[in-house]
Design an enzyme around this catalytic site. Structure first.
Site, PDB file in Angstrom:
ATOM      1  N   ASP A   9     -70.993  21.890   9.110  1.00  0.00           N
ATOM      2  CA  ASP A   9     -70.236  21.401  10.267  1.00  0.00           C
ATOM      3  C   ASP A   9     -69.109  22.412  10.500  1.00  0.00           C
ATOM      4  OD1 ASP A   9     -69.342  19.511  12.283  1.00  0.00           O
ATOM      5  OD2 ASP A   9     -67.704  19.008  10.945  1.00  0.00           O
ATOM      6  N   SER A  10     -68.354  22.188  11.583  1.00  0.00           N
ATOM      7  CA  SER A  10     -67.218  23.066  11.830  1.00  0.00           C
ATOM      8  C   SER A  10     -66.061  22.768  10.871  1.00  0.00           C
ATOM      9  CB  SER A  10     -66.727  22.877  13.260  1.00  0.00           C
ATOM     10  OG  SER A  10     -66.235  21.557  13.413  1.00  0.00           O
ATOM     11  N   CYS A  72     -73.477  18.306  12.546  1.00  0.00           N
ATOM     12  CA  CYS A  72     -72.607  18.609  13.683  1.00  0.00           C
ATOM     13  C   CYS A  72     -73.394  18.339  14.967  1.00  0.00           C
ATOM     14  CB  CYS A  72     -72.196  20.075  13.596  1.00  0.00           C
ATOM     15  SG  CYS A  72     -71.392  20.697  15.072  1.00  0.00           S
ATOM     16  N   GLU A 151     -58.465  17.326  12.393  1.00  0.00           N
ATOM     17  CA  GLU A 151     -58.372  18.460  11.457  1.00  0.00           C
ATOM     18  C   GLU A 151     -56.915  18.794  11.136  1.00  0.00           C
ATOM     19  OE1 GLU A 151     -60.667  20.523   9.907  1.00  0.00           O
ATOM     20  OE2 GLU A 151     -62.477  19.545  10.653  1.00  0.00           O
ATOM     21  N   CYS A 182     -69.867  12.732  17.658  1.00  0.00           N
ATOM     22  CA  CYS A 182     -69.243  13.871  16.971  1.00  0.00           C
ATOM     23  C   CYS A 182     -69.020  13.396  15.546  1.00  0.00           C
ATOM     24  CB  CYS A 182     -67.914  14.239  17.615  1.00  0.00           C
ATOM     25  SG  CYS A 182     -66.949  15.412  16.618  1.00  0.00           S
ATOM     26  N   HIS A 184     -67.006  14.026  13.370  1.00  0.00           N
ATOM     27  CA  HIS A 184     -65.620  13.765  12.946  1.00  0.00           C
ATOM     28  C   HIS A 184     -65.207  12.303  13.215  1.00  0.00           C
ATOM     29  CE1 HIS A 184     -65.177  18.135  12.802  1.00  0.00           C
ATOM     30  NE2 HIS A 184     -63.972  17.985  12.260  1.00  0.00           N
TER      31      HIS A 184
HETATM   32  N1  DGL Z   1     -68.127  17.672  14.147  1.00  0.00           N
HETATM   33  C1  DGL Z   1     -68.780  18.468  15.117  1.00  0.00           C
HETATM   34  C2  DGL Z   1     -69.587  17.637  16.062  1.00  0.00           C
HETATM   35  O1  DGL Z   1     -70.216  16.697  15.595  1.00  0.00           O
HETATM   36  C3  DGL Z   1     -67.957  19.586  15.731  1.00  0.00           C
HETATM   37  C4  DGL Z   1     -66.663  19.231  16.300  1.00  0.00           C
HETATM   38  C5  DGL Z   1     -65.839  20.434  16.720  1.00  0.00           C
HETATM   39  O2  DGL Z   1     -65.656  21.354  15.912  1.00  0.00           O
HETATM   40  O3  DGL Z   1     -65.392  20.429  17.875  1.00  0.00           O
HETATM   41  O4  DGL Z   1     -69.694  17.895  17.234  1.00  0.00           O
END
Ligand code: DGL
Length: 275
Positions: A9-10, A72, A151, A182, A184
């Protein structure tokens, strides 16, 4: 031989997917890559996401993973179909398994998607859900500030305020189901459900795609006969600051972890930096 599963993931978001995997298959070994140097992915272009994903996948291949779980949504939406066409490893994203399962539930009529700007612009969820069931109405809403807020650990009140604003159009549209598009966002599942219930007085089913993605991956591994009993070892790598990622991730993962920095831009390959 126990080959690990690669997850990326990011940043912190993929931990929600990792936790789901740990719950269902605690003996699988895992390599987790957090591409924090390029976070947030959600405001980036297809070309950028494809480029990052190529580097991460090639790193994971060198680490001898047996399969990849794309934790992600942005990468699943923008780059997965291309990457799938150029690698031979099994690779599962978050969107397709979720769309498939959601569309089988006949009582679902109106689905809201809360996701990054890139995921929403791609319409990946709408297209996937409609492919399985054209009768389901899909409304997508982007929440560009949430990932940076999560984050950077902004104050809780600020995060709640942003969530309340982003959820309003979905609540007003009377969705019966909300997909957290997402990875997150499930970190704030309780807050999201209490805003919908208490502020907007809506009873909404909230879906975390991690559940379906993990199920799909394990199904594929089982079919291929490569579900192995490892030791449940998880190795973390980040393209950003290893100390910082460890500090943040420990809060969510609830156990001490070690994180190594990797530089994926090294010419011709990968160089590991041991801290
Ligand atoms: N967690 C990721 C997603 O599901 C990336 C979020 C990001 O870095 O903007 O899209």
């Amino acid at each position: 031989m126990n080959n690990p599963i690669g997850i990326f993931d990011s940043g912190l978001g993929g931990l929600t997917v990792l936790k789901e995997l740990m719950k269902i298959a605690p003996h699988e070994d895992v390599i987790y890559v957090a591409d924090t140097i390029h976070m947030p992915y959600g405001n980036r272009s297809v070309q950028e996401i494809v480029g990052y994903m190529k580097q991460i996948v090639s790193f994971l291949e060198r680490m001898n993973v047996k399969a990849i779980l794309v934790a992600c949504n942005t990468s699943s939406a923008l780059a997965l179909s291309y990457i799938k066409s150029i690698i031979s490893l099994p690779i599962v994203g978050l969107i397709e398994p979720t769309a498939k399962r959601i569309s089988q539930r006949r009582y679902i009529k109106k689905v809201g998607i809360l996701a990054t700007r890139a995921t929403v612009s791609s319409l990946a969820y709408t297209l996937a859900i409609k492919r399985y069931n054209p009768n389901i109405q899909v409304i997508e809403k982007s929440a560009p500030l949430l990932v940076p807020f999560i984050e950077n650990r902004v104050k809780r009140e600020v995060l709640i305020k942003a969530l309340t604003i982003y959820l309003e159009p979905l609540a007003n549209a009377d969705i019966d189901t909300l997909i957290l598009g997402c990875s997150h966002y499930p970190l704030y599942l309780e807050e999201i459900s209490s805003i919908l219930l208490e502020k907007y007085k809506k009873r909404t089913d909230i879906v975390d795609p991690a559940v379906y993605a993990v199920e799909e991956l394990l199904k594929e591994l089982k079919e291929m006969g490569i579900t192995e009993r490892g030791t449940g070892e998880i190795r973390f790598f980040t393209t950003g600051d290893a100390y910082e990622f460890r500090e943040k991730a420990t809060v969510f993962i609830n156990r001490p972890i070690k994180v190594k920095h990797i530089n994926l831009r090294e010419e011709g390959g990968i160089k590991l930096w041991h801290r």
